[in-house]
Scaffold this active site. Structure first.
Site, short mmCIF file in Angstrom:
data_model
loop_
_atom_site.label_atom_id
_atom_site.label_comp_id
_atom_site.label_asym_id
_atom_site.label_seq_id
_atom_site.Cartn_x
_atom_site.Cartn_y
_atom_site.Cartn_z
N LEU A 1 0.86 -1.18 0.00
CA LEU A 1 0.00 0.00 0.00
C LEU A 1 0.90 1.23 0.00
CD1 LEU A 1 -1.82 -2.36 1.07
CD2 LEU A 1 -3.08 -0.63 2.35
N ILE A 2 0.80 2.05 -1.03
CA ILE A 2 1.72 3.16 -1.20
C ILE A 2 0.96 4.48 -1.30
CG2 ILE A 2 1.80 2.88 -3.72
CD1 ILE A 2 4.80 3.73 -3.51
N GLY B 1 3.10 0.80 5.80
CA GLY B 1 4.21 1.59 6.33
C GLY B 1 4.02 2.06 7.75
N GLN C 1 -1.98 4.20 15.01
CA GLN C 1 -0.91 3.20 14.99
C GLN C 1 -0.52 2.73 16.39
OE1 GLN C 1 2.14 5.02 12.59
NE2 GLN C 1 0.98 4.75 10.70
N CYS D 1 13.68 16.10 -20.18
CA CYS D 1 14.05 14.83 -19.55
C CYS D 1 14.44 13.87 -20.66
CB CYS D 1 12.92 14.27 -18.69
SG CYS D 1 11.49 13.71 -19.64
#
Length: 484
Positions: free
Chosen positions: A184-185, A288, A297, A456
């Site tokens: 999961l990002i 994370g 958390q 780029c």
């Protein structure tokens, strides 16, 4: 140039079948990545080493080393010279030629290994070469415990090699030797470091993004995922899955006690992630979280969150503090992304619960319309990470300039690591180095009477950001697209 690669120590102590499988995977990963630089690079090896033979005269040394130090499963990379074995005196002479300059004013130790039938021991080799180096250089002396420089020599049957330079690798396991997971990002410090640590451990990882309502956020997260994959995991193909979660967020805020918003949001993400992971044959979920970093958390809350799914949840950052996480993010190059990542803060309660009770959370969830989560899962999109930047939508068409005028200013928007490998130099134009993740902040500070051309390597990143800037009212932004 010849290179000797040693696997991480954990690989070397595995049982023979496991070690053979991991070394085979490591050679395959190295071969695949180096072939992109030059298909004539040879990769071979044995049970405890990988040998790489790089053609000379092609300016490949720097790019090859840069690639190898980012491949999971490698402990060290040594640039070596290979010679036929004559006698110990010859080994000493070659060592003096290789190390005399670097030993000036420094202490050293000779580390020798020997394979085959010889009339001398490894310690005899170390003493002989050490004496030659003391006599043939301006070394400060020998220090076996903590030398300034180690001289590494290995004799194998009728040949030997001397290590000229030594580079540290990532360590860990070769990518692809452990099961696949779903990470999961969000693009922040924590999730990007967690994804990196999984890859370093040899775990192939798909990327799962829950879009809470910001298009700019998804663009940023796509860039982070592509960067992580390109730098540390491009030996394997993985997917980027985006789940539209705005409806779920709205349903949580309508139906759930505000103190439970954060916990319920995490549970909804975990429920969705578990269902999606099964479709991609992922064996676990990666998050994370770090204990007590935020209110959701606490150990109690994490337990309540994990009850939403039967899938194993891995939290590689669980005992890290924030400064340690940021340090790793700086080391791997994701810190600038996280620092400049737009945030969506729509599900933050003024008094979030720190010791949630499962039955009360489940009672709140029962008030939600299950269609919200089902619709989000059904409407997900997935893209190969290798194609992420190509598939990112540009909101405005922008003009491509092949030959800039002398008054145009070129802005190199590449990541600093890419720019250093291949600097852009132009004779008639000023070149500014502004990484893409700092563009929005710095463009507003540039003089408005000049025309700026973004550059780029592939043109994808420059077009995408030029389009976003144009949509925001910057009419003096175009793209530098030199003819190939």
């Amino acid at each position: 140039m010849k290179l000797l690669i040693r696997p991480a120590p954990e690989v070397a102590i595995k049982s023979k079948p496991v070690r053979q499988q991991q070394m085979r995977q490591l050679r395959q990963n190295i071969r695949k990545l180096l072939a992109r630089l030059d298909p004539e690079i040879r990769v071979d090896g044995s049970w405890d080493r990988v040998d790489v033979d790089v053609p000379d005269g092609r300016s490949l040394a720097g790019p090859v080393i840069d690639e190898l130090v980012r491949i999971p499963g490698i402990s060290t990379i040594q640039e070596i010279g290979v010679f036929p074995f004559v006698d110990l005196d010859d080994v000493g002479e070659k060592a003096v030629q290789a190390y005399a300059e670097r030993l000036k004013g420094k202490t050293f130790a000779v580390r020798a290994r020997r394979h085959g039938d010889h009339d001398f021991r490894s310690i005899d080799l170390e003493r002989s070469v050490g004496a030659a180096l003391l006599q043939g250089s301006d070394a400060k002396g020998v220090d076996l415990k903590s030398p300034d420089l180690e001289v590494r020599i290995e004799v194998k049957d009728d040949s030997y090699h001397i290590a000229h330079r030594r580079h540290e690798g990532l360590g860990g396991y070769p990518l692809g030797t452990v099961e696949t997971v779903m990470t999961l990002i969000s693009g922040g410090y924590d999730s990007s470091v967690a994804a990196y640590l999984m890859m370093r451990r040899g775990i192939r990882s798909h990327y799962l993004f829950f879009n809470l309502g910001g298009a700019a956020h998804e663009v940023g997260v796509r860039q982070v995922a592509h960067y992580l994959w390109e730098r540390y995991g491009s030996s394997h193909n993985v997917k980027f899955i985006s789940v539209p979660f705005e409806g779920v967020v709205a349903e949580i805020m309508r139906s759930v006690n505000h103190r439970h918003w954060g916990v319920v949001l995490k549970r909804m993400m975990l429920k969705a992630a578990a269902e999606i992971a099964r479709d991609y044959n992922a064996s676990g979920l990666v998050m994370g979280d770090a204990v007590a970093q935020v209110s959701s958390q606490t150990l109690t809350n994490l337990n309540v969150v994990d009850r939403a799914s039967d899938e194993v949840v891995l939290r590689p950052l669980i005992a890290m503090d924030k400064q340690e996480i940021i340090r790793i993010a700086k080391d791997i190059g994701t810190e600038p992304f996280a620092r400049n990542m737009p945030e969506y803060c729509g599900v933050i309660s003024s008094k979030p619960v720190t010791r949630a009770r499962l039955h009360r959370v489940e009672e709140d969830e029962a008030n939600m319309d299950p269609a919200a989560l089902a619709d989000a899962i059904a409407n997900r999109t997935d893209t190969m990470v290798s194609q992420l930047l190509d598939s990112t939508q540009t909101p405005e068409e922008v003009e491509l300039i092949q030959t800039p005028s002398v008054d145009d200013v070129i802005i190199d928007v590449r990541h600093p690591s890419e720019e250093e490998r291949s600097p852009l130099t132009l004779t008639n134009n000023d070149v500014l180095k502004i990484p893409f993740y700092e563009l929005n902040q710095q463009v507003a500070e540039l003089p408005g009477n000049r025309q700026y051309l973004l550059y780029c390597d592939r043109g994808t990143m420059s077009r995408m950001h030029a389009g976003h800037l144009k949509a925001e009212g910057h009419g003096n932004i175009k793209v530098y697209a030199p003819a190939v």
